[in-house]
Design an enzyme around this catalytic site. Sequence first.
Site, PDB file in Angstrom:
ATOM      1  N   CYS A  74       0.868  -1.183   0.000  1.00 27.13           N
ATOM      2  CA  CYS A  74       0.000   0.000   0.000  1.00 27.13           C
ATOM      3  C   CYS A  74       0.904   1.232   0.000  1.00 27.13           C
ATOM      4  O   CYS A  74       1.693   1.413   0.937  1.00 27.13           O
ATOM      5  CB  CYS A  74      -0.856  -0.051   1.263  1.00 27.13           C
ATOM      6  SG  CYS A  74      -1.869   1.405   1.529  1.00 27.13           S
ATOM      7  N   ASN A  75       0.809   2.019  -1.048  1.00 27.86           N
ATOM      8  CA  ASN A  75       1.635   3.234  -1.123  1.00 27.86           C
ATOM      9  C   ASN A  75       1.302   4.194   0.015  1.00 27.86           C
ATOM     10  O   ASN A  75       2.180   4.837   0.575  1.00 27.86           O
ATOM     11  CB  ASN A  75       1.377   3.969  -2.441  1.00 27.86           C
ATOM     12  CG  ASN A  75       1.848   3.190  -3.647  1.00 27.86           C
ATOM     13  OD1 ASN A  75       2.903   3.456  -4.178  1.00 27.86           O
ATOM     14  ND2 ASN A  75       1.072   2.207  -4.086  1.00 27.86           N
ATOM     15  N   CYS A 184      -0.822   3.757  -6.548  1.00 30.04           N
ATOM     16  CA  CYS A 184      -1.711   3.108  -5.580  1.00 30.04           C
ATOM     17  C   CYS A 184      -1.842   1.666  -6.037  1.00 30.04           C
ATOM     18  O   CYS A 184      -2.038   1.406  -7.236  1.00 30.04           O
ATOM     19  CB  CYS A 184      -3.077   3.789  -5.571  1.00 30.04           C
ATOM     20  SG  CYS A 184      -4.340   2.893  -4.628  1.00 30.04           S
TER      21      CYS A 184
HETATM   22  N1  DGL Z   1      -3.946   0.525  -2.126  1.00 25.43           N
HETATM   23  C1  DGL Z   1      -3.512   1.594  -1.335  1.00 25.43           C
HETATM   24  C2  DGL Z   1      -2.356   2.363  -1.888  1.00 25.43           C
HETATM   25  O1  DGL Z   1      -1.518   1.780  -2.543  1.00 25.43           O
HETATM   26  C3  DGL Z   1      -4.458   2.419  -0.550  1.00 25.43           C
HETATM   27  C4  DGL Z   1      -5.676   2.910  -1.169  1.00 25.43           C
HETATM   28  C5  DGL Z   1      -6.567   3.494  -0.135  1.00 25.43           C
HETATM   29  O2  DGL Z   1      -6.962   2.763   0.762  1.00 25.43           O
HETATM   30  O3  DGL Z   1      -6.835   4.694  -0.205  1.00 25.43           O
HETATM   31  O4  DGL Z   1      -2.218   3.532  -1.675  1.00 25.43           O
END
Ligand code: DGL
Length: 264
Positions: A74-75, A184
Site C-alpha cells: 500500500c503506497n 496506488c
Molecule cells: N492501495 C492503497 C495504496 O496503494 C491504498 C488505497 C486506499 O486505501 O486509499 O495507496
Amino acid sequence: MHNSHPIGVFDSGIGGTSIWREINLLLPNENTIYLADSANAPYGNQSPEKIVELSIKNTEYLIDKNCKVIVIACNTATTNAIKLLRNSYDIPFVGIEPAIKPAALNTQSNCIGILATKGTLSSSLFTETSDKFASNIQIIEQAGTGIVELIESGKLHSKEMTLLLEIYLKPMQEKKIDYLVLGCSHYPYLTPQIQHILGKDVTIIDSGFAVAKHVQSIVTSSNLLSDSTDRGTHEFLSNAKDMSTLKSIIGALHSKYSISSLKF
Ligand code: DGL
C-alpha cells in the site's frame, strides 16, 4: 524465524493483491498471508496518524502469525508509516512507493503524470522522492478520490469508473505526459482502461515487479528463502462485509488458496 514461515502482505483492501501476484510469480514456493483491511478502506483519505495506527495494527497481526517479512502493499501506508514501523519492529519491511524514478529517467516530454491517493501525494516521503528524482521535470499530480471505493465494491468496470478516469486523466493529456505512474496498488487493475483513454504513446508504470524483486533480495540475504519444492500455501484474510470482490480477484490469480474473514 524459519524459512518456511510465511511472507506477510497487507493493504487497505484488495489492491495489494496486484503486488501479491508479482511476489507469487517470482517466488512460487513461498507461503503467504495476505491481510485486506477493507473495513477501513480507503486509507488515502485518513489522517497520517490514523494511517500509522492502522499500519501498526496490521503489522502486529502479521507478526503474531509468524511472518518472516512484512510487505506493505500500500503506497499510502508505506509513505506515511514505514519509517516508524522499521524503527519499532525487529522484522524486515518491504514497502511500495510510486515509481517516480524510472518515469523521470525515461520521459522524453519532460512531463509525467502520477495518479495516487491524497494520503500518498501529501506525504513527506513522496515529496522527498519527487524532489530527489524529478526536480527538473514537470509532474502532474492527481488524487484518485473515489477509485478505491469503486474497486472495493466490485465496480472495476463501470460507467462511474470510466467517468472518474476521464476526468482525472484529462489534465495529463492536455499537458502531453508520456509516462503515467500508478501510485496506488489498487490501480494496476485499471491499466487496460487507462491505456485505452491515454492511447498507446503513454507508458503506464507501476511498482509491482520492483517490490517482488526487493522481497526476493531481502529473504535471500536473510537466509529465509523457502527451500520447499512445492508451491506455497496462501491465506487471504479480509474484514470486508462482502468478500465477493476479493474472491473473484484471487480466483483469477491462483487456484490454491483459502479465504477467511478477519475480525477487526
Ligand atoms: N492501495 C492503497 C495504496 O496503494 C491504498 C488505497 C486506499 O486505501 O486509499 O495507496
